[in-house]
Enzyme design. Sequence first.
Site, PDB file in Angstrom:
ATOM      1  N   ARG A   1      63.637 126.211  -5.489  1.00  0.00           N
ATOM      2  CA  ARG A   1      62.939 125.682  -4.307  1.00  0.00           C
ATOM      3  C   ARG A   1      63.907 125.433  -3.145  1.00  0.00           C
ATOM      4  O   ARG A   1      63.530 125.589  -1.981  1.00  0.00           O
ATOM      5  CB  ARG A   1      62.201 124.388  -4.660  1.00  0.00           C
ATOM      6  CG  ARG A   1      60.987 124.615  -5.538  1.00  0.00           C
ATOM      7  CD  ARG A   1      60.229 123.333  -5.788  1.00  0.00           C
ATOM      8  NE  ARG A   1      59.039 123.582  -6.584  1.00  0.00           N
ATOM      9  CZ  ARG A   1      58.171 122.649  -6.955  1.00  0.00           C
ATOM     10  NH1 ARG A   1      58.372 121.392  -6.593  1.00  0.00           N
ATOM     11  NH2 ARG A   1      57.112 122.958  -7.670  1.00  0.00           N
TER      12      ARG A   1
ATOM     13  N   LYS B   1      42.276 124.673 -19.408  1.00  0.00           N
ATOM     14  CA  LYS B   1      40.968 124.121 -19.063  1.00  0.00           C
ATOM     15  C   LYS B   1      40.176 124.967 -18.069  1.00  0.00           C
ATOM     16  O   LYS B   1      40.704 125.400 -17.057  1.00  0.00           O
ATOM     17  CB  LYS B   1      41.143 122.714 -18.476  1.00  0.00           C
ATOM     18  CG  LYS B   1      41.707 121.701 -19.453  1.00  0.00           C
ATOM     19  CD  LYS B   1      41.806 120.334 -18.802  1.00  0.00           C
ATOM     20  CE  LYS B   1      42.302 119.288 -19.796  1.00  0.00           C
ATOM     21  NZ  LYS B   1      42.384 117.941 -19.174  1.00  0.00           N
TER      22      LYS B   1
ATOM     23  N   GLY C   1      52.805 126.675 -11.763  1.00  0.00           N
ATOM     24  CA  GLY C   1      54.036 126.333 -12.480  1.00  0.00           C
ATOM     25  C   GLY C   1      54.220 127.041 -13.807  1.00  0.00           C
ATOM     26  O   GLY C   1      55.261 127.633 -14.083  1.00  0.00           O
TER      27      GLY C   1
ATOM     28  N   GLY D   1      49.476 123.412  -6.973  1.00  0.00           N
ATOM     29  CA  GLY D   1      48.166 122.954  -6.503  1.00  0.00           C
ATOM     30  C   GLY D   1      47.739 123.663  -5.231  1.00  0.00           C
ATOM     31  O   GLY D   1      46.558 123.988  -5.049  1.00  0.00           O
TER      32      GLY D   1
END
Length: 395
Positions: free
Chosen positions: A34, A200, A351, A374
């Site tokens: 990053r 999920k 991720g 996200g």
Amino acid sequence: MLYIDQVDIEGKTLLIRVDFNVPLNGDIITDDNRIKAAVPTLKYSLEKGAAVIVMAHLGKPKGKVVDELSLAPIAARLGELLGMDVPLAPDCIGPEVEKMASNLKPGQIMMLQNLRFHAEEQGKTPEDRGDFGKKLAALADIYVNDAFGVAHRPNASVVDVPYAAKECCIGFLLKKEWEVLGEYLKHPERPYLAISGGAKVSSKLGILTNLIGKVDHFIIGGAMANTFMLAKGQSIGKSLCEPDLVDTAKEILDKAEAAGTKLHLPVDFVWGLDTDKPAGVCGEDNVPEDAMLLDIGPDTIKNFIEVISSSKTIVWNGPMGLFENPEFAEGSMAVCKAMSENVGTTIVGGGDTDAVVHKANLQNSFSFISTGGGSFLEFLEGKELPAFKALKENM
């Protein structure tokens, strides 16, 4: 959108929001990707004669000063990458910081201390955030957002600073994210394939709902596929699933058929009695009662590779199984390898998915790897991210 190379920055002080939320082991940075990702924007700014103030967050200090979450190791590593000293301010705002900022000369750089040491940074409402963003904006002439990883968060440094800044623009990292996710995917080359995995269905409902009808093919793997198996009336043994979303999964199956999006689900699995080691391979119609389905099987891998090979645009988020255990990583690795060999446009985000790509050492074989988790998911859900909204309204 106004990009940094479209703005006259010579002799100006830039306040650049970056995403330096990197993993630490004590003072040791275990993954500096990053930091490296922001270097092009920072180098360009310095070479063009701007003074640069870098601001970032680290961890979850919850509005308090936590020494272990100081940005000191990050400032030191950034200095190594830039080949120059990067002084760390004692805080983000206040007289001492203002003095450091005002003394900064063209071609020099400094870093503010962890933004999240101030509770206002993550305030949920404008009232909670107060004038923190205004105080940050006052440090510089131009605000530059280059932090896609927090573009989905209505933080003061993301949404309030643009309104208070004299001028705003976008850095090179954020520019690339916008060009690929915001522009290219509006008119992708076809066949267009989305691949979604992970645990999920609930966390991917937005993506499924938004992309069905837009993509030609949709591959579903990982534990989220188990809920779709239940929706089709199949047994999943003792596998992870979301029984309360079975009706929703049925609706998605019906919607995909009506919209002309071909859904591809696993037809066989690597299963185990626990998450330690595999017990065998089973088909979708003969899942043992005590089985935990932990990876896609060889026939599924073959089927998925065929779809991947024939697609011209592919977006992937989420592994095909419990890839953290090498015993159940074959499916994720096979998808990764097939994508890396595709000559079309291949886009990866999230991720866990990024971790699979790096584990396979294939990070240089994709068209684009998003720096957002996200943010990437919300982009695929069709949401307007707070960072882009704030920048659009203030450019």
